[in-house]
Design an enzyme around this catalytic site. Structure first.
Site, PDB file in Angstrom:
ATOM      1  N   ASP A 123       0.856  -1.207   0.132  1.00 52.77           N
ATOM      2  CA  ASP A 123       0.023  -0.105  -0.084  1.00 52.77           C
ATOM      3  C   ASP A 123       0.986   1.282   0.053  1.00 52.77           C
ATOM      4  OD1 ASP A 123      -2.206   1.616   0.023  1.00 52.77           O
ATOM      5  OD2 ASP A 123      -2.513   1.429   2.199  1.00 52.77           O
ATOM      6  N   CYS A 167     -13.458   3.513   8.783  1.00 50.70           N
ATOM      7  CA  CYS A 167     -14.870   2.906   8.640  1.00 50.70           C
ATOM      8  C   CYS A 167     -14.810   1.416   8.408  1.00 50.70           C
ATOM      9  CB  CYS A 167     -15.579   3.787   8.011  1.00 50.70           C
ATOM     10  SG  CYS A 167     -17.484   3.144   7.960  1.00 50.70           S
ATOM     11  N   CYS A 173     -20.730  -7.845   5.953  1.00 45.74           N
ATOM     12  CA  CYS A 173     -20.429  -8.598   4.760  1.00 45.74           C
ATOM     13  C   CYS A 173     -20.555  -9.932   5.347  1.00 45.74           C
ATOM     14  CB  CYS A 173     -18.931  -8.451   4.305  1.00 45.74           C
ATOM     15  SG  CYS A 173     -18.397  -9.739   3.066  1.00 45.74           S
TER      16      CYS A 173
END
Length: 365
Positions: free
Chosen positions: A136, A243, A250
């Site tokens: 990332d 968040c 899910c």
């Protein structure tokens, strides 16, 4: 070579690895459309990199294969029913909502070091080779690579989903100049489920597989460095860093795995944080208590900005007289010394008491 790699990866705390090729041209139209729509917000580096994100061999010349890795991050002590527990926290106005991945050590540091060790193990077996590790931290299409490497599929919320682990994991990559056998790509299993779209507080998931970051609370509380949009503030509730709502909703996350690593263990400051306790941190306390944490990079000013909005939402939600007085006093006490950004959010927060319009009504437009 994949089997030895899998063994070394498990020893280093990775849950799964796979191999992808570097031809991601099929993903370029979607990336281009996302950028042209402005969904990246103020993350200008995404537009600057352009299609390089989908072209590994341009980012690192000589790359012919990508080793994609998954590392689970739920702490070992995470109880069953954690999704329900987290939703309950969000329903308590004076509790602080901090994304689960951010309650331990900064994943960038953990994955980067362990990916390099994995590359070193491979070099010891096959000899020196060209490589570069990513977590990332560069223009990399992580979800696309993870899908092609068989780690999971792109969920409707745009995160990678695994049948065995849900979505509570980090991704990392090693770009290599070795021709390695590719893994079988993962197949999608979202079906007609729309739980993630339906739960998003700000309707940031504008369509399946399409996220407008400008409305995403994770983007707003972490990446966005200016005033928070007025129309979105009431929808943020008590979420002050990130968040998790789309993950909490899910169904696949009933299979979420716990991490074997101590790095992601819950830090005491984030075990049951309240807005007032975190609001009381000085800048020195913030820096000390978030050392080695991903939270530290947003800085104390943005931290206070986020907390001011959450405290305003607590006033909006309706508190006991004592709690309302405590929130008002805490906000007012910080106003004089606050910078322009935080002061504006404090003033907004103080104006929220007695506001009758609900966040749900705002979300419906």
């Amino acid at each position: 070579m994949l089997e030895p790699l899998r063994g070394w990866a498990r020893e280093l705390g990775f849950s799964q690895i796979g191999i992808s090729g570097v031809d991601l041209s099929a993903a370029e139209p979607g990336l281009r459309a996302w950028l042209e729509a402005g969904f990246h917000g103020s993350m200008h580096y995404m537009a600057t990199h352009g299609m390089k994100r989908a072209r590994p061999a341009e980012l690192v010349p000589g790359t012919v294969s990508v080793i994609a890795a998954r590392m689970d991050y739920l702490p070992r002590g995470t109880p069953d029913g954690w999704q329900r527990i987290e939703f309950e926290r969000l329903g308590q106005p004076l509790q602080a909502g901090v994304s689960m991945y951010a309650r331990g050590r900064d994943y960038h540091k953990v994955l980067r070091a362990r990916l390099q060790k994995l590359a070193d193990r491979l070099a010891a077996a096959v000899g020196p080779f060209g490589h570069r590790v990513f977590t990332d931290s560069a223009p990399v299409l992580e979800v696309e690579l993870a899908t092609r490497a068989g780690l999971g599929w792109r969920g409707r919320h745009t995160l990678t989903l695994s049948r065995d682990a849900g979505s509570t994991f980090f991704l990392g990559e090693i770009y290599v100049d070795l021709a390695l056998p590719h893994s079988e790509p993962a197949q999608a299993h979202c079906g007609g489920c729309s739980a993630c779209l339906d739960i998003c507080p700000t309707r940031a998931i504008v369509a399946p597989y399409r996220l407008d970051a400008r409305r995403c609370i994770s983007y707003l509380t972490i990446e966005h460095d200016g005033p928070l949009p007025l129309e979105l503030r009431p929808l943020m509730g008590n979420r002050i860093y990130g968040c998790d709502d789309c993950q909490l909703a899910c169904p696949w996350n009933k299979f979420a795995q716990r991490s074997p690593l101590p790095d992601f263990e819950l830090r005491p400051h984030f075990e049951a944080p309240t807005l007032l306790r975190l609001w009381g941190w000085s800048e020195a306390e913030f820096l000390s208590r978030t050392e080695g944490s991903p939270i530290r990079r947003i800085g104390h000013e943005r931290w206070q900005r986020n907390l001011a909005v959450a405290l305003g939402n607590a006033l909006r939600a309706g508190l006991s007289d004592a709690d309302e007085a405590a929130v008002r006093q805490a906000l007012t006490a910080r106003r004089e010394a606050a910078g322009e950004l935080v002061r504006e959010h404090i003033d907004w927060a103080l104006a929220q008491a007695g506001t009758e319009i609900t966040a749900n009504a705002l979300a419906r437009g």
